[in-house]
Scaffold this active site. Structure first.
Site, PDB file in Angstrom:
ATOM      1  N   GLY A  72       0.834  -1.215   0.000  1.00 21.59           N
ATOM      2  CA  GLY A  72       0.000   0.000   0.000  1.00 21.59           C
ATOM      3  C   GLY A  72       0.856   1.247   0.000  1.00 21.59           C
ATOM      4  CG  ASN A  73      -0.436   4.642  -1.379  1.00 26.79           C
ATOM      5  OD1 ASN A  73      -1.116   5.463  -0.768  1.00 26.79           O
ATOM      6  ND2 ASN A  73      -0.902   3.956  -2.418  1.00 26.79           N
TER       7      ASN A  73
END
Ligand code: CTP
Length: 413
Positions: free
Chosen positions: A220-221
């Site tokens: 993810g980020n």
């Protein structure tokens, strides 16, 4: 308040504003605030406390406003009562710097000088820009006074963290004049029926996509979705029908917004493509993963003695495909307004301009990675074919409004 059209596309509220100057070193920045408000078309009258005059001379404000500031409750040039007249004249009031003492007096309704008496008479939009030593800001008495003022409808601009007059660093520095002016304009526009997106369908994407590695892990980020949610909320408040395609976030659905939940980039693309026909504007605020693991394991991956190698494959670039779709449509040139974001760690504007051209969109909102993720405020530069506009650090709702102002202007082309 009057509404003027400037350069055929932007609208600006111009207002009559009282700037109340308190006695702190940041009083010199009140002069810059007065100049900034004048530059934005507002008419300003200044009221100074006695202590403020020790930090900056009244003549400075006379030069900036063309009128001597009010420094005395018993000013003989006013036939009536100066505080009552000032309060009746003004559309909005800013106190900058709002010292701990001034906030204490205002919170308790003490009216022992021209500024505090005016504050008691004025019930319109009020913005305080606190400035003090960080220990005064942290003191429970100040916290109580701030809470009382907030309950009375006062908005705060700042303070911000940074170098203080004492040479120390901490929370208590006055917000920049541009930020305070923005807060006042936001307070002035509250309650105004903002319907400039009525009848429009706005599609917004938000959050960071998650690309699954196995049933329990993903790549993810850092995106929290706040900027996209602020855009959806403000677009709905301005009358638009809003579809929010959201990657996982911890945020509540904004009022009046239709949310479509997705997880991965491929799901986000499918949801956007399903909603794009009939959209008047599409704003891609989501942080979409450029790559995904080439395969998702059916069972949880078990650790081994050696390294783990994951092969990644490219995800579609949703925004670039929207740009191509719009350019290729039979009504070339028509189609929704397209807005993209560019989060960069270097060469911000050049990178944003590259994206504007490569993805064939109308506007790119560029921000430094550290100014963006997870914060209530954002500092962005708006980049379009005609140039760039660097905005000051603003609350994300205000950034959203500035982006939507551009969308409204583009829809009127
Ligand atoms: N975006 C998208 N689909 C992707 C990646 C990004 O729609 N697969 C959108 C984002 O929502 C954002 C904009 O494109 O509005 C910018 O994303 P970014 O990843 O910064 O753009 P890239 O061109 O992929 O950046 P870079 O060339 O730096 O990798």
């Amino acid at each position: 308040m009057h509404r003027w059209s400037i350069a055929a596309c932007y609208t600006l509220e111009v207002a009559k504003v009282i700037v109340g100057v308190g006695g702190g070193i940041a009083a010199y920045k009140a002069a810059l605030l007065v100049r900034e408000l004048g530059r934005r078309g507002h008419t300003v009258k200044v009221v100074m406390t006695r202590a403020a005059q020790r930090f900056v001379g009244p003549v400075t404000f006379t030069g900036l406003t063309g009128e001597a500031p009010v420094v005395d409750l018993w000013d003989p040039s006013y036939a009536g009562e100066v505080h009552v007249e000032l309060a009746a004249w003004a559309d909005g009031l800013v106190v900058a710097p709002a010292t701990a003492n001034l906030m204490a007096r205002a919170a308790h309704g003490i009216a022992d000088d021209a500024l505090t008496a005016t504050l008691l008479c004025f019930d319109g939009p009020r913005v305080f820009a606190p400035a003090m030593h960080h220990r005064m800001w942290d003191h429970p008495a100040t916290a109580r006074n701030v809470a009382t003022l907030a309950a009375d409808g006062v908005r705060l601009a700042g303070p911000v963290s940074g170098p203080l007059a004492s040479g120390e660093s901490g929370m208590g520095r006055m917000a920049e004049p541009e930020t305070i002016a923005e807060a006042l304009e936001a307070a002035l526009s509250d309650g105004r029926p903002a319907d400039d997106l009525a009848g429009r369908h706005v599609l917004v994407s938000a959050g960071g996509t998650r690309e699954a590695l196995d049933p329990v892990r993903f790549l993810g980020n850092r995106s929290t979705g706040r900027m996209g949610y602020a855009l959806a909320e403000r677009a709905a408040a301005r009358g638009a029908r809003v579809t929010l395609v959201s990657a996982p976030t911890a945020l509540a659905i904004p009022p009046g917004v239709d949310r479509v939940d997705v997880t991965s980039a491929l799901e986000m693309k499918a949801a956007i493509d399903a909603a794009r026909d009939g959209a008047d504007a599409i704003v891609m605020a989501a942080a979409v993963a450029d790559y995904r693991p080439s395969e998702r394991a059916d069972d949880k991956l078990k650790k081994t003695g050696g390294p783990l190698t994951v092969t990644m494959v490219r995800n579609p670039d949703i925004l670039a495909e929207l740009g191509a779709w719009r350019a290729d449509s039979p009504r070339s040139g028509a189609g929704p307004v397209l807005v993209g974001f560019a989060v960069e760690t270097r060469d911000l504007v050049a990178a944003a301009r590259g994206k504007l051209e490569r993805k064939r969109v109308d506007l790119v909102v560029a921000n430094e990675a550290d100014a963006a993720f997870g914060r209530a405020t954002n500092r962005v530069t708006l980049v379009d074919a005609t140039g760039e506009e660097a905005l000051p650090e603003l609350d994300k709702a205000r950034v959203a409004d500035r982006i939507l102002d551009r969308v409204v202007a583009l829809l009127r082309r």
